[in-house]
Enzyme design. Sequence first.
Site, PDB file in Angstrom:
ATOM      1  N   PHE A  38      -4.455   1.479  12.396  1.00  0.00           N
ATOM      2  CA  PHE A  38      -3.850  -0.054  13.152  1.00  0.00           C
ATOM      3  C   PHE A  38      -2.602   0.345  13.713  1.00  0.00           C
ATOM      4  CE2 PHE A  38      -6.344  -1.727   9.279  1.00  0.00           C
ATOM      5  CZ  PHE A  38      -7.360  -2.094  10.111  1.00  0.00           C
ATOM      6  N   GLU A  83       0.921  -5.786  14.599  1.00  0.00           N
ATOM      7  CA  GLU A  83       1.309  -4.381  14.727  1.00  0.00           C
ATOM      8  C   GLU A  83       1.868  -4.315  15.836  1.00  0.00           C
ATOM      9  OE1 GLU A  83      -1.724  -5.135  13.581  1.00  0.00           O
ATOM     10  OE2 GLU A  83      -1.853  -4.684  11.532  1.00  0.00           O
ATOM     11  N   SER A 115       0.559  -1.290   0.128  1.00  0.00           N
ATOM     12  CA  SER A 115      -0.097  -0.060   0.005  1.00  0.00           C
ATOM     13  C   SER A 115       0.780   1.282   0.119  1.00  0.00           C
ATOM     14  CB  SER A 115      -0.889   0.022   1.375  1.00  0.00           C
ATOM     15  OG  SER A 115      -1.477  -1.197   1.374  1.00  0.00           O
TER      16      SER A 115
HETATM   17  C1  LIG Z   1      -5.035  -5.267  12.097  1.00  0.00           C
HETATM   18  C2  LIG Z   1      -5.102  -5.211  10.756  1.00  0.00           C
HETATM   19  N1  LIG Z   1      -4.065  -4.881   9.855  1.00  0.00           N
HETATM   20  C3  LIG Z   1      -3.861  -4.979   8.608  1.00  0.00           C
HETATM   21  C4  LIG Z   1      -5.116  -5.027   8.015  1.00  0.00           C
HETATM   22  C5  LIG Z   1      -4.828  -4.830   6.254  1.00  0.00           C
HETATM   23  N2  LIG Z   1      -5.220  -6.042   5.772  1.00  0.00           N
HETATM   24  C6  LIG Z   1      -6.589  -6.277   5.457  1.00  0.00           C
HETATM   25  S1  LIG Z   1      -6.538  -7.842   4.739  1.00  0.00           S
HETATM   26  C7  LIG Z   1      -4.763  -8.169   5.041  1.00  0.00           C
HETATM   27  C8  LIG Z   1      -4.290  -9.306   4.342  1.00  0.00           C
HETATM   28  C9  LIG Z   1      -5.053 -10.413   5.042  1.00  0.00           C
HETATM   29  O1  LIG Z   1      -4.426 -11.806   4.742  1.00  0.00           O
HETATM   30  P1  LIG Z   1      -5.256 -13.059   5.151  1.00  0.00           P
HETATM   31  O2  LIG Z   1      -5.725 -13.158   6.489  1.00  0.00           O
HETATM   32  O3  LIG Z   1      -4.298 -14.131   4.659  1.00  0.00           O
HETATM   33  O4  LIG Z   1      -6.557 -12.997   4.097  1.00  0.00           O
HETATM   34  P2  LIG Z   1      -6.993 -13.633   2.790  1.00  0.00           P
HETATM   35  O5  LIG Z   1      -5.753 -14.284   2.225  1.00  0.00           O
HETATM   36  O6  LIG Z   1      -7.869 -14.772   2.941  1.00  0.00           O
HETATM   37  O7  LIG Z   1      -7.497 -12.530   2.097  1.00  0.00           O
HETATM   38  C10 LIG Z   1      -4.372  -6.983   5.612  1.00  0.00           C
HETATM   39  C11 LIG Z   1      -2.777  -6.886   6.036  1.00  0.00           C
HETATM   40  C12 LIG Z   1      -6.392  -4.933   8.744  1.00  0.00           C
HETATM   41  N3  LIG Z   1      -7.553  -5.299   8.074  1.00  0.00           N
HETATM   42  N4  LIG Z   1      -6.255  -5.080   9.979  1.00  0.00           N
END
Ligand SMILES: Cc1ncc(C[n+]2csc(CCOP(=O)(O)OP(=O)(O)O)c2C)c(N)n1
Lengths: 278, 311
Positions: free
Chosen positions: B79, B54, B33
Amino acid sequence: MKSNEYLREIEHLNLSIKAETVKALLHLGYGHFGGSLSISETLACLYGHYLHHDPANPKMADRDYLVLSKGHAGPALYATLALRGFIELETLKNINANGTLLPSHADMNKTAGVDMTTGSLGQGISCAMGIAMGTDTNVFAIVGDGELQEGQCWEAFQFAAHHQLNNLVVFVDYNKRQLDGYLDEIQKPFDLREKFQAFGFESVQVNGQDINQICGAIEQGLASKDKPTAIILDTEKGQGFPSIIEMSSNHHLRLDDDLRSAILKDLDVIEQRLESLK
Amino acid sequence: MSSELRHIHAETLLELARDHENLRVLEADLMGSVSTGKFQAEFPDQFIQCGIAEANMIGVAAGLSATGKVPFVHSFGCFITRRCYDQLFLSGGYAQQHINIFGSDAGVAAVTNGGTHMPFEDVGLMRLIPDSVVIEVSDAAVLKKAMHYSYQNPGVNYIRSTRKDLPELYLSPDEIEIGKGKVLREGDDLTIIASGLSVHDALEAAAEVEALMGKTVTVVDMHTIKPVDTELVIRCVNKTGKLLTVENHNVTGGLGDAVIAELLEAGVAPTAFRKIGVREQFGQVGSLDYLKDQYGISAQAITEAAIAILD
Ligand SMILES: Cc1ncc(C[n+]2csc(CCOP(=O)(O)OP(=O)(O)O)c2C)c(N)n1
Ligand SMILES: [Mg+2]
C-alpha cells in the site's frame, strides 16, 4: 412489514453465519472477527431474500452481485456462501490454509459466489460502479466506515450519482471502529447520511442489528428510480459476541486460552438462540 | 528490547525523535501492526494519524517536508508504494522532498494476508524514482542504520522490511554502511547476492552446497539495492565467475536486475548467471515456508540452483 416467519428465517441465517464464521476462525486461531461479525445481519438479509442467486450456478447471467469492498470480512461471506450451498460447509476449516480456495481477503477467482476480488480498501467500491453499469440486475456493495477514508470511495460515489446508478445499494458498516481504534479519534466521519445525500445518494441510517430495519432499507433502495442508495448500518464491531465487542482492540484477534473460552461462551448463547428458532 | 523488527522500528523512531524535534511519524491506520503507539504516547505532537488514506498521507508528508519537517511514513509495503505511487513520484521525488518510507511485510512475509497484501514489485517501483534510495532489511542493525541514514538523507528513502524478527547478522549498526554490501561468507566458486530475508536462506544454501560439493561460495548481503555496490559485485564476480542473485521479489526490476545491469555496463560478464525470485506470479495466502517453496526462493531452491550452476 414482514411476516414473522420470514424474519425468523433471516435471523436463523444470521445466527448461523455468526456461528460458522466464529467456528472457522476459532479453528484458525486468529482472524478478522470484529468486522466479519458486524455484517452478518446484512449478509443474511441479502442472501436470505433480496440478492438473486443460484448456488448451483454462481455465474448465472441474471444474478445480482455483491461486492465486499471491505474484503477482510471474507470469512463472514464464506460462511454465508457455505450455508447457501455455493461451497461445502466443511471447507470453512481451510480458510488461509496453504493452497486454500478461501483466502483471508475475498477473491473472485478462488471462491464460487464471490463477485469481486478485494482487500485493498477503497478499490472494491469502484469495481461495484462498473458492475452496476455493466448489468441490468441489482448490485450491492459493503464498505467499512474506516474504508471510507480512502478518497477513492468518494470518487466512486460521485460517479454513481452522476450516472444515476439506481440499481446500486451501498451499505456502510458503521461500526465506529477501524484497525488503530475509533474513527472519532482517527478521522471523524461526521454525518455519513448527510454526506451521502450531498453526494447525490438516497441515504438512510438503520440499526444494523435489526433485520426488519435492514430489510426495509433494502426495499427502499431497490425502489429508487433515479438515484443510488446508501444504507448506513449502525453496528457494533463484533456484534453478537460481547467478549469481542468489549475488547479495546478487536479488529484482528490472535486467540489465547482466555479469549478462546470467552468467545466459546458467547458462541454457546448464539447456538442456544439458533436452537430456539427451530 | 524485543528483536522483532517492528519494535526496532518503533524504538529507533523514539531514539531519533529525542534528538530531532523536526521528525514526524505518519501512520495510515496500521500503527497497531508496527507498534508506533509508543511513539504517539511519548511524542503526541510529532505523530500524525492519517487514517486509511495512503495517497493523502504521502501528500501530507511532502508538505511537511516543504516546511523543514522530516516525515517517516509507514504502511504495508504494497500500500505504501503501489497505492500511492504517483504521489511518491511527483510530490516526493520530482518535487525533491524528503520522505522516509517504511514498507512492512516484504514479499512472502505478508503470509496469511495474501495476494492483495504481498508486494513483489515495490523494489522495482521505488528504484524507478530518480535519486531514490532503496534498502532491504536483513537484520535489526541494518534497520537501525537505514533509519538513521534516512533521517540525514534528504530525498525519497524506501526501507523494505519484515515485521517479525530475523536472525542477527551484525553486532551493531556501525558495521553497516549504506551503499556498501556486506560479504558474509567468502568462497571461490560461486557468488550469491541476496537481500532481506533471502540473505538467511542464501547462507543456509551456501553451507549446504559446500558440504555437498566441496565448492566454496561467497554470500553478499546487498542491503542497499539502490545505489547498488557495483565495486563489490565486480570484485566478487571477477573472483568466482559464477553468480546467483536471490530476492523475495519479482525477478523483474529488483536486486537481480540491478546487479546484472551494473556488471554488464562495467564490461564484466559472469561465466554463469541466474536470478532467483518470483516469476510472473501474484501473491497468495500461506505459511512462510510454504510460500518460499511456492515462489522458488527457499534455501532448498537456492541450493538446487547453486548445484545446477556449479555442475
Ligand atoms: C488500502 C489499504 N490500506 C490498509 C489496509 C489494512 N487494513 C485492513 S482492514 C483495516 C481497517 C478497516 O477498518 P473498517 O473499514 O472500519 O473495517 P471494519 O471495522 O468493518 O473491520 C486496515 C487499515 C488495507 N487492507 N487496505
Ligand atoms: Mg469499521
